[in-house]
Design a protein around this motif. Sequence first.
Motif, PDB file in Angstrom:
ATOM      1  N   ASP A 165       0.867  -1.181   0.000  1.00 33.85           N
ATOM      2  CA  ASP A 165       0.000   0.000   0.000  1.00 33.85           C
ATOM      3  C   ASP A 165       0.901   1.226   0.000  1.00 33.85           C
ATOM      4  O   ASP A 165       1.331   1.706   1.038  1.00 33.85           O
ATOM      5  CB  ASP A 165      -0.925  -0.008   1.211  1.00 33.85           C
ATOM      6  CG  ASP A 165      -1.807   1.238   1.283  1.00 33.85           C
ATOM      7  OD1 ASP A 165      -1.879   1.974   0.274  1.00 33.85           O
ATOM      8  OD2 ASP A 165      -2.422   1.465   2.335  1.00 33.85           O
ATOM      9  N   ASP A 198      -3.887   4.438   1.322  1.00 35.07           N
ATOM     10  CA  ASP A 198      -5.345   4.458   1.258  1.00 35.07           C
ATOM     11  C   ASP A 198      -5.967   3.119   1.633  1.00 35.07           C
ATOM     12  O   ASP A 198      -7.168   2.928   1.476  1.00 35.07           O
ATOM     13  CB  ASP A 198      -5.822   4.880  -0.136  1.00 35.07           C
ATOM     14  CG  ASP A 198      -5.433   3.889  -1.223  1.00 35.07           C
ATOM     15  OD1 ASP A 198      -4.713   2.907  -0.921  1.00 35.07           O
ATOM     16  OD2 ASP A 198      -5.857   4.095  -2.377  1.00 35.07           O
ATOM     17  N   GLY A 199      -5.146   2.194   2.146  1.00 32.34           N
ATOM     18  CA  GLY A 199      -5.663   0.896   2.550  1.00 32.34           C
ATOM     19  C   GLY A 199      -5.849  -0.079   1.416  1.00 32.34           C
ATOM     20  O   GLY A 199      -6.363  -1.180   1.640  1.00 32.34           O
ATOM     21  N   ARG A 200      -5.425   0.286   0.197  1.00 32.68           N
ATOM     22  CA  ARG A 200      -5.594  -0.574  -0.970  1.00 32.68           C
ATOM     23  C   ARG A 200      -4.225  -0.984  -1.494  1.00 32.68           C
ATOM     24  O   ARG A 200      -3.334  -0.148  -1.621  1.00 32.68           O
ATOM     25  CB  ARG A 200      -6.368   0.166  -2.057  1.00 32.68           C
ATOM     26  CG  ARG A 200      -7.698   0.737  -1.574  1.00 32.68           C
ATOM     27  CD  ARG A 200      -8.233   1.742  -2.573  1.00 32.68           C
ATOM     28  NE  ARG A 200      -9.474   2.353  -2.097  1.00 32.68           N
ATOM     29  CZ  ARG A 200     -10.053   3.394  -2.680  1.00 32.68           C
ATOM     30  NH1 ARG A 200      -9.519   3.939  -3.758  1.00 32.68           N
ATOM     31  NH2 ARG A 200     -11.180   3.881  -2.197  1.00 32.68           N
ATOM     32  N   GLY A 259      -2.974   5.270   6.829  1.00 37.28           N
ATOM     33  CA  GLY A 259      -3.535   4.021   6.319  1.00 37.28           C
ATOM     34  C   GLY A 259      -4.817   3.689   7.056  1.00 37.28           C
ATOM     35  O   GLY A 259      -5.339   4.511   7.836  1.00 37.28           O
ATOM     36  N   PHE A 260      -5.325   2.518   6.830  1.00 40.45           N
ATOM     37  CA  PHE A 260      -6.574   2.100   7.464  1.00 40.45           C
ATOM     38  C   PHE A 260      -6.383   0.766   8.158  1.00 40.45           C
ATOM     39  O   PHE A 260      -6.006  -0.229   7.542  1.00 40.45           O
ATOM     40  CB  PHE A 260      -7.705   1.985   6.434  1.00 40.45           C
ATOM     41  CG  PHE A 260      -8.230   3.314   5.972  1.00 40.45           C
ATOM     42  CD1 PHE A 260      -9.236   3.957   6.675  1.00 40.45           C
ATOM     43  CD2 PHE A 260      -7.696   3.930   4.866  1.00 40.45           C
ATOM     44  CE1 PHE A 260      -9.715   5.185   6.271  1.00 40.45           C
ATOM     45  CE2 PHE A 260      -8.164   5.163   4.442  1.00 40.45           C
ATOM     46  CZ  PHE A 260      -9.177   5.791   5.150  1.00 40.45           C
ATOM     47  N   GLN A 306      -9.066  -0.382   9.818  1.00 37.93           N
ATOM     48  CA  GLN A 306     -10.427  -0.901   9.625  1.00 37.93           C
ATOM     49  C   GLN A 306     -11.072  -0.142   8.480  1.00 37.93           C
ATOM     50  O   GLN A 306     -11.066   1.085   8.448  1.00 37.93           O
ATOM     51  CB  GLN A 306     -11.264  -0.746  10.892  1.00 37.93           C
ATOM     52  CG  GLN A 306     -12.707  -1.226  10.750  1.00 37.93           C
ATOM     53  CD  GLN A 306     -13.537  -0.950  11.986  1.00 37.93           C
ATOM     54  OE1 GLN A 306     -13.018  -0.508  13.007  1.00 37.93           O
ATOM     55  NE2 GLN A 306     -14.825  -1.197  11.906  1.00 37.93           N
ATOM     56  N   GLN A 307     -11.637  -0.887   7.538  1.00 37.54           N
ATOM     57  CA  GLN A 307     -12.329  -0.296   6.403  1.00 37.54           C
ATOM     58  C   GLN A 307     -13.839  -0.409   6.614  1.00 37.54           C
ATOM     59  O   GLN A 307     -14.319  -1.360   7.239  1.00 37.54           O
ATOM     60  CB  GLN A 307     -11.960  -1.031   5.104  1.00 37.54           C
ATOM     61  CG  GLN A 307     -10.509  -0.896   4.708  1.00 37.54           C
ATOM     62  CD  GLN A 307     -10.262   0.337   3.871  1.00 37.54           C
ATOM     63  OE1 GLN A 307     -11.129   1.176   3.696  1.00 37.54           O
ATOM     64  NE2 GLN A 307      -9.045   0.465   3.345  1.00 37.54           N
ATOM     65  N   THR A 313      -4.746   4.593  10.583  1.00 39.73           N
ATOM     66  CA  THR A 313      -3.449   4.315  11.191  1.00 39.73           C
ATOM     67  C   THR A 313      -2.443   5.317  10.636  1.00 39.73           C
ATOM     68  O   THR A 313      -2.594   5.838   9.537  1.00 39.73           O
ATOM     69  CB  THR A 313      -2.985   2.888  10.882  1.00 39.73           C
ATOM     70  OG1 THR A 313      -2.864   2.725   9.465  1.00 39.73           O
ATOM     71  CG2 THR A 313      -3.961   1.867  11.431  1.00 39.73           C
ATOM     72  N   SER A 350     -10.831   5.728   2.106  1.00 39.67           N
ATOM     73  CA  SER A 350     -11.124   4.323   2.384  1.00 39.67           C
ATOM     74  C   SER A 350     -11.664   3.633   1.151  1.00 39.67           C
ATOM     75  O   SER A 350     -12.036   4.271   0.153  1.00 39.67           O
ATOM     76  CB  SER A 350     -12.140   4.208   3.520  1.00 39.67           C
ATOM     77  OG  SER A 350     -13.422   4.601   3.066  1.00 39.67           O
ATOM     78  N   SER A 351     -11.755   2.322   1.228  1.00 34.99           N
ATOM     79  CA  SER A 351     -12.456   1.554   0.202  1.00 34.99           C
ATOM     80  C   SER A 351     -13.944   1.885   0.267  1.00 34.99           C
ATOM     81  O   SER A 351     -14.478   2.184   1.345  1.00 34.99           O
ATOM     82  CB  SER A 351     -12.250   0.060   0.414  1.00 34.99           C
ATOM     83  OG  SER A 351     -10.883  -0.280   0.317  1.00 34.99           O
TER      84      SER A 351
END
Length: 456
Positions: A254, A258-260, A333-334, A336-337, A356, A409-410
């Motif tokens: 990542d 962005d958590g992706r 970052g994330f 939890q999404q 995060t 987020s997603s």
Amino acid sequence: GATPGAAAVAALPGAGRLDAIISSGQSADLSVKLGNGDGTFQPAVQYAAGYRPSVAAVADFNADGNLDLATANFGAPAAVLLGLGDGTFLPASFIGSSGGGGGTGIASADFNADGLPDLALTRNDNVVVVVLNLGNGTFGPASLLPAGTNPQAIAARDLNGDGRPDLVVVSASGARVFLGSGNGAFAAPQSYAVGVNPTGVAVGDLNGDGIPDVVANNQDSANASVLLGNGDGTFSAAVHYPCGNWPGSVAIADLNGDGRPDLAFANHIPSAATVLLGNGDGTFAAPASFTEGDRPFGIAAGDLNGDGRPDLVVANYWGNNVSVLLNTGPSIGFGQQPQSQSVVVGGPATFSAAATGTGPFTYQWRRNGVPIPGATASTLTINAVTAARVGSYDVQVRGGCNPTAVATSSPAVLSVRGCNPADVATVGSPDPFSGPDGFLTGEDFDAFIILFFQGC
């Protein structure tokens, strides 16, 4: 070393700082560069590893609590260097060749469930060599699997969710998946088409469904093949993405917080690192390139300076050096999404996210890309959901200490359904949805179809 072709990162002394391991073919060695924790490295210490070593695997092969190295090389399937726990290593020992051919790729996992890491190697005489760990850093007899024509890279991962590591191999014949039995044996391979002359492979969850996916970089077709997993060890047909000319290898990380998952490639020509940012659904944005050293071929990702962002280490084949690219993107970052959900009409819906990185954070929820006024907490609750509230919800997070850092987020989809089966009209039976003749009106028929396909 001379003509470095692959890179790996690991915390070799266990100090929490990432180190770099570079395999160099012409000088027949592994260069170990211990990290200083700030993105710089100590001078390389070089270890003889046999003729033309390729990418290294890192694991504790002799169960002494220290990380060891193993590398495929052209003179024998593998060289094993046992670690002393301080980032230094004993001289290499070699695993017998069990036939002709030189090693091209290596992966490590516990293939027979005895708690010890084993090795699987691709060999240029079209086989995969599997050797089981005997527990003291030595390995048993080889078993051979058909790898396709001129295999170049291999990865080990549980691809079908049974808790047993499987193998994926890329060769001129495409990608082959071998499902593991858990006793060191593997089922007959399943084959998938990829691009032309794949030289690298990586495994990761690219679309957020909890199922491992596969990406192969294709040197001669200048693209990457993404195969999304079905959860049972099979994969959808490959979708191809341009990733620059002559990609030598691929890493998954990542990179923009962005958590992706994103993809990074080392491009041999025209000497660049190429990044494809992930959309979170297994698709990827257009490539962006970063100037590199002379003819890069190997690439690895990891947080080299402790700022929470993955950086890149690239082995430059003709430059006889490595390039370090420190990540200057958002440090958010994330953990939890938000999750998609379907709720009964009139019921509540709640979306939650947890960022995060470096806070404090500010949150802004959006519906279909439009900010929702007042929705600025980490949790968004919608009471009395109606059809007017359905849509795609995400949240943008900004770092309070760095207001220019932002991550999205997603997306999570909100849908509604009727509260009981009576909400779905029956054609020919008078009810509140019916026209004067007892049949559905045009508008009501549309409503019926929508409710039916939403699960009523």
